[in-house]
Design a protein around this motif. Structure first.
Motif, PDB file in Angstrom:
ATOM      1  N   ILE A 130       8.823 -29.304 -26.886  1.00  0.00           N
ATOM      2  CA  ILE A 130       9.217 -28.397 -25.802  1.00  0.00           C
ATOM      3  C   ILE A 130      10.743 -28.385 -25.650  1.00  0.00           C
ATOM      4  O   ILE A 130      11.326 -27.366 -25.261  1.00  0.00           O
ATOM      5  N   HIS A 171       1.477 -23.117 -24.905  1.00  0.00           N
ATOM      6  CA  HIS A 171       1.429 -23.647 -23.527  1.00  0.00           C
ATOM      7  C   HIS A 171       0.581 -22.713 -22.670  1.00  0.00           C
ATOM      8  O   HIS A 171       1.104 -21.944 -21.873  1.00  0.00           O
ATOM      9  N   ASN A 173      -1.878 -29.112 -19.927  1.00  0.00           N
ATOM     10  CA  ASN A 173      -2.222 -29.680 -21.235  1.00  0.00           C
ATOM     11  C   ASN A 173      -1.369 -30.919 -21.505  1.00  0.00           C
ATOM     12  O   ASN A 173      -0.143 -30.842 -21.480  1.00  0.00           O
ATOM     13  N   ASN A 231       1.453 -30.441 -24.182  1.00  0.00           N
ATOM     14  CA  ASN A 231       2.454 -29.366 -24.165  1.00  0.00           C
ATOM     15  C   ASN A 231       3.825 -29.858 -24.600  1.00  0.00           C
ATOM     16  O   ASN A 231       4.600 -29.117 -25.195  1.00  0.00           O
ATOM     17  N   CYS A 271       4.500 -29.187 -28.158  1.00  0.00           N
ATOM     18  CA  CYS A 271       4.465 -27.794 -28.632  1.00  0.00           C
ATOM     19  C   CYS A 271       5.696 -27.056 -28.101  1.00  0.00           C
ATOM     20  O   CYS A 271       6.270 -27.442 -27.098  1.00  0.00           O
ATOM     21  N   GLU A 320       5.110 -21.155 -24.458  1.00  0.00           N
ATOM     22  CA  GLU A 320       3.973 -20.316 -24.071  1.00  0.00           C
ATOM     23  C   GLU A 320       3.983 -18.996 -24.848  1.00  0.00           C
ATOM     24  O   GLU A 320       3.039 -18.227 -24.780  1.00  0.00           O
ATOM     25  N   GLU A 332      -5.564 -26.129 -27.089  1.00  0.00           N
ATOM     26  CA  GLU A 332      -4.606 -25.972 -25.979  1.00  0.00           C
ATOM     27  C   GLU A 332      -4.891 -26.904 -24.822  1.00  0.00           C
ATOM     28  O   GLU A 332      -4.307 -26.773 -23.743  1.00  0.00           O
ATOM     29  N   ASP A 368       2.479 -37.431 -20.126  1.00  0.00           N
ATOM     30  CA  ASP A 368       2.575 -36.366 -21.124  1.00  0.00           C
ATOM     31  C   ASP A 368       2.158 -36.965 -22.453  1.00  0.00           C
ATOM     32  O   ASP A 368       2.976 -37.504 -23.204  1.00  0.00           O
ATOM     33  N   GLY A 392       6.788 -30.449 -19.064  1.00  0.00           N
ATOM     34  CA  GLY A 392       6.435 -29.115 -18.569  1.00  0.00           C
ATOM     35  C   GLY A 392       6.832 -28.995 -17.119  1.00  0.00           C
ATOM     36  O   GLY A 392       7.514 -29.869 -16.577  1.00  0.00           O
ATOM     37  N   GLN A 405       8.803 -22.001 -21.169  1.00  0.00           N
ATOM     38  CA  GLN A 405       7.547 -21.891 -20.438  1.00  0.00           C
ATOM     39  C   GLN A 405       7.891 -21.476 -19.011  1.00  0.00           C
ATOM     40  O   GLN A 405       8.867 -21.969 -18.441  1.00  0.00           O
TER      41      GLN A 405
END
Ligand code: BGC
Length: 818
Positions: A68, A106, A111, A114, A117, A120, A152, A556, A593, A636
């Motif tokens: 992220i 996302h 999640n 996230n 990754c 979104e 996801e 996370d 996130g 995101q």
């Protein structure tokens, strides 16, 4: 190469071919010495190369920003540089392939994965994946883009079916994989754990053969996620080349028998083996006969890159002018993350970093420790902090710690994640017990909390008394990839300065899926009101207060989802109290996130720094002091509340599970597409982030001469740094289809560029769009469609700040094949 593959294919026996289609151990595919085929080694992935061995400990590695954070850089070139540096890391671990990048979307703010990754948005994810893969593969190291597709959320991920319409798959979830194949020629794809519309992705013929190979022309390998393949002939026939990890469960003799019985045709088998040999040729493992040797390479150029990338991903969300820090006043450094370097998330992405710079260390180096004061204020852990120190371990070849130990060893701290041989092979890894003994010397006297959780059974004794028992009352929880129990906590009064005896007893348990053996034991001293009061006092005594709050890799993490997006523990209370005491309060968030920010109107600045890798504290200090411009923009949308997120109702319903299905009911309306549709203003929009300088966009020109004929358009415009400091911005181009036969989002990101400018400097930005940028996927017909009618191009610096606009029309409809 194709000659050589043909020769090898005809020389390999059936048994040897089959051997190449499953792992030998956790991280490798066997060599076939007879034919000179070397061993292929893989390593996690994605924010570093952890190397062989367990998830915990192991050889040290460089820790890069998590997904992220790279997503927030919006910098494809930087993603490529990171990919190239990671190739060095993979080589230092004697491996040939990195299990990365992770490009799941996302979809839900909760999640657990996230952090790993990018975004979104499919195009931002796809562009960054292409950069990262080009960087890696340009150095001869294979990428394994994952998890294909629909992973996801983490809840019951090994059985859950992601129920996704074909349109949402084509327009959102498949896009990063499609680009990785078409624009970066990725050599590896990892199937996901979940089912897709009822069928495991590892045996999904439409996904692995029709879409990936026939439509996209993929010629690399598909490997299963770890223990994510569940059958013999169906996986091979559907297109899964490699079952991981080894030793095999569903291949080996079973596959030999299936071929002999005609359940798998010889030419299908040869296709799978051919793909494996092609990969081995590409990554050089075919001729790699070096003995396995991995080492730590702490390179200065990696350190510099990580530090720069960390600052480039940092998003300045609010600033009333307090940042960058100026003057020489005192700074109160407050919060649970201030002295705890939060550099990465949890799960298979974790590694043993060369080092971890905390914000305290970064600020001390930048400002001088004598300007700083420190108060933790509260805690934010999910589990009690792991007991550190050297522990001696006795292993028993039974479940009950009986008889003489068969092996003894040591542990660096009170946690283990056993993979492969345990106790140098003297016990069965799925059937043993262990006694772990050491001491704990508290800094303060008082009632401490003792916690333990395990994939297995575990008990903790302090000074001979049983304090935490995750053995007798074992209940399945959300730890260790859902193989473990929830943490069991007991309390005990301890004395400062005294070495208290700690004994942990552990035994394995028979588990259905992954068969893991692991535990973690910790001790913590709860912080009460006095800790918040001390923080308030420190804030009053300082010119500026910086509060470091957020989550960590316990929250996370792969293997469990979040239960909401409220900052854990008393952190909101802490921020409010500090902000009330000092108007110059800066909040530095480190999370994977968005979080709800009930104090946002009361603070002077908010900086989101994610998990930026081993240089965390230095990168954060660079931004706080203005040595670097905050280069990040949100990948995101940050909603005001969890309930605003499009997947919210699903999130709530699926706990503890809704008939084994995650229904992607919002379809294509993921992230900003959802907020636009319902007209809701989020806390901070997608693409948003402040700089220390300002930018103006002007002079839009559009070349749409080919738009009618082939759907392509190019635009150019000028970006000017109108402030007095150097800095960067991300210019974003969104496409709106004014009218379509099926509902479409109000706008969708289709191109972007990161631009760094000196004060007063201007640059021309050119962006081009192909027909797909205007198309939607007509499910009933199985093709992409650019409809006749009006389109708008919207350009600006976030999804809600789009000052430049151009209008286009076409009079005919264009159909594009898949
Ligand atoms: C994860 C993968 C990872 C693999 C190997 C799995 O649990 O989902 O992303 O590469 O383990 O560690």
């Amino acid at each position: 190469m194709s000659n050589r593959i043909d020769q090898l294919l005809s020389a390999l026996t059936l048994e040897e071919k089959v051997a190449l289609l499953s792992g030998e151990d956790f991280w490798s595919v066997p060599a076939i010495e007879r034919l000179g085929i070397g061993k292929l080694r893989v390593t996690d992935g994605p924010n570093g190369a952890r190397g062989g061995g367990s998830l915990i400990g192991g050889v040290k590695s460089a820790s890069f920003p998590v997904g992220i954070a790279i997503g927030a850089t919006w910098n494809v070139e930087l993603a490529e540089q990171i990919g190239a540096a990671l190739a060095d890391e993979v080589k230092s671990k004697n491996a040939h392939m990195l299990l990365a990048p992770t490009v799941n979307i996302h979809r839900s703010v909760t999640n657990g994965r996230n952090f790993e990754c990018y975004s979104e948005d499919p195009i931002l994810s796809a562009e960054l994946a292409v950069g990262y893969i080009n960087g890696l593969q340009g150095q001869g190291v294979g990428a394994t883009i994952k998890h294909f597709v629909g992973n996801e959320s983490e809840i019951e991920r090994t059985t859950m079916s992601s129920e996704i319409s074909e349109r949402a798959l084509r327009e959102i979830y498949l896009v990063p994989f499609e680009w990785a194949v078409k624009k970066a020629s990725t050599w590896g794809v990892m199937s996901s754990y979940n089912r897709l519309n009822g069928t495991y992705t590892s045996e999904h013929n439409w996904l692995l053969s029709t879409v990936l190979r026939q439509e996209w022309g993929y010629d690399g390998i598909v490997m299963s996620d770890w223990f994510g393949s569940h059958s013999t002939a169906p996986t091979v026939n559907a297109g899964l080349d490699l079952e991981m990890p080894g030793p095999t469960r569903d291949r080996g003799q079973k596959l030999v028998d299936a071929v002999r019985a005609g359940e798998v045709a010889t030419d299908v088998l040869d296709k799978r083996v051919g793909a494996m040999l092609r990969l081995m040729g590409r990554v050089g493992s075919l001729d790699d006969h070096r003995p396995f040797q991995e080492h730590a390479e702490n390179r200065p150029e990696h350190r510099a890159l990580i530090r720069r990338a960390g600052a480039e991903g940092t998003v300045l969300l609010a600033n009333n002018g307090v940042l960058p820090l100026s003057g020489a006043g005192k700074v109160a450094v407050i919060g649970p993350n201030a002295k705890m370097a939060q550099i990465m998330g949890g799960g298979s992405a974790q590694l043993n970093a060369h080092y971890r710079i905390s914000p305290w260390e970064g600020l001390s180096a930048a400002l001088g420790a004598d300007r700083l004061s420190y108060v933790a204020g509260c805690t934010n852990h999910r589990f009690e902090p792991v007991l550190r120190g050297t522990f001696s371990v006795q292993y028993f070849d039974n479940h009950s710690l009986s008889g003489q130990p068969v092996h003894t060893g040591t542990m660096d701290d009170a946690q283990a994640f056993w993979i492969g041989a345990v106790a140098e092979g003297k016990v069965d890894p799925l059937h043993f017990s262990a006694r772990i003994s050491g001491t704990f010397t508290p800094e303060q006297s008082g009632e401490h909390r003792v916690g333990v959780y395990a994939a297995g059974f575990a008990k903790v004794f302090v000074d001979g008394r049983l304090v935490a028992d995750a053995w007798t009352n074992w209940t399945k929880g959300r730890t260790f990839f859902e193989e473990g129990c929830d943490e069991v906590v007991g309390t005990v009064v301890l004395e400062a300065g005294r070495a208290h005896d700690i004994v942990i007893e552990f035994a394995t348990k028979d588990f259905a899926t992954l068969g893991l053996a692991a535990f973690a034991a910790g001790i913590g001293l709860p912080l009460g009101d006095e800790a918040i009061e001390a923080a308030v006092q420190a804030a009053r005594d300082a010119e500026t207060a910086i509060v470091f709050v957020g989550r960590n890799g316990e929250w996370d993490t792969e293997g469990s989802d979040l239960q909401g997006i409220v900052l854990p523990g008393r952190q909101n209370e802490l921020v409010k109290a500090v902000a009330a005491a000092n108007p110059r309060t800066v909040v530095v968030l480190q999370t994977g996130g968005p979080v709800e920010m009930p104090w946002v109107a009361d603070v002077a600045a908010v900086l989101q720094a994610w998990y930026p890798g081993q240089e965390a504290g230095n990168a954060i200090a660079d931004v706080l002091t203005g040595a670097a411009d905050p280069g990040g923009r949100l990948p995101q949308t940050f909603p005001v509340r969890w309930a605003d997120n499009p997947a919210h109702s699903q999130d709530r319903e699926i706990y503890p599970g809704l008939e084994g299905k995650v229904r992607y009911e919002e379809g294509i309306f993921v992230g900003y597409r959802h907020y636009d549709r319902i007209g809701m203003t989020p806390l901070y929009p997608f693409g948003y982030g402040l700089s220390y300088t300002s930018f103006a966009l002007s002079g839009l020109t559009v070349d749409d001469t080919r738009f009618e004929a082939d759907g392509t358009v190019s635009v150019s415009f000028t970006v000017t740094n109108t402030g007095v400091r150097p800095g960067s911005t991300v210019v974003q181009l969104y496409v709106r289809d004014e009218k379509s036969t099926e509902p479409r989002p109000a706008k969708e990101l289709k191109a972007f560029s990161k631009v760094a400018l000196a004060p007063g400097q201007s640059n021309t930005v050119n962006l081009s769009l192909d027909a797909r940028a205007f198309a939607w996927y007509r499910e009933a017909a199985g093709h992409w469609l650019v409809e006749a009618g009006a389109f708008a191009l919207l350009i600006g610096q976030s999804s809600l700040d789009l000052p430049l606009r151009a209008d286009l029309t076409r009079s005919t409809t264009l159909m594009l094949p898949v």
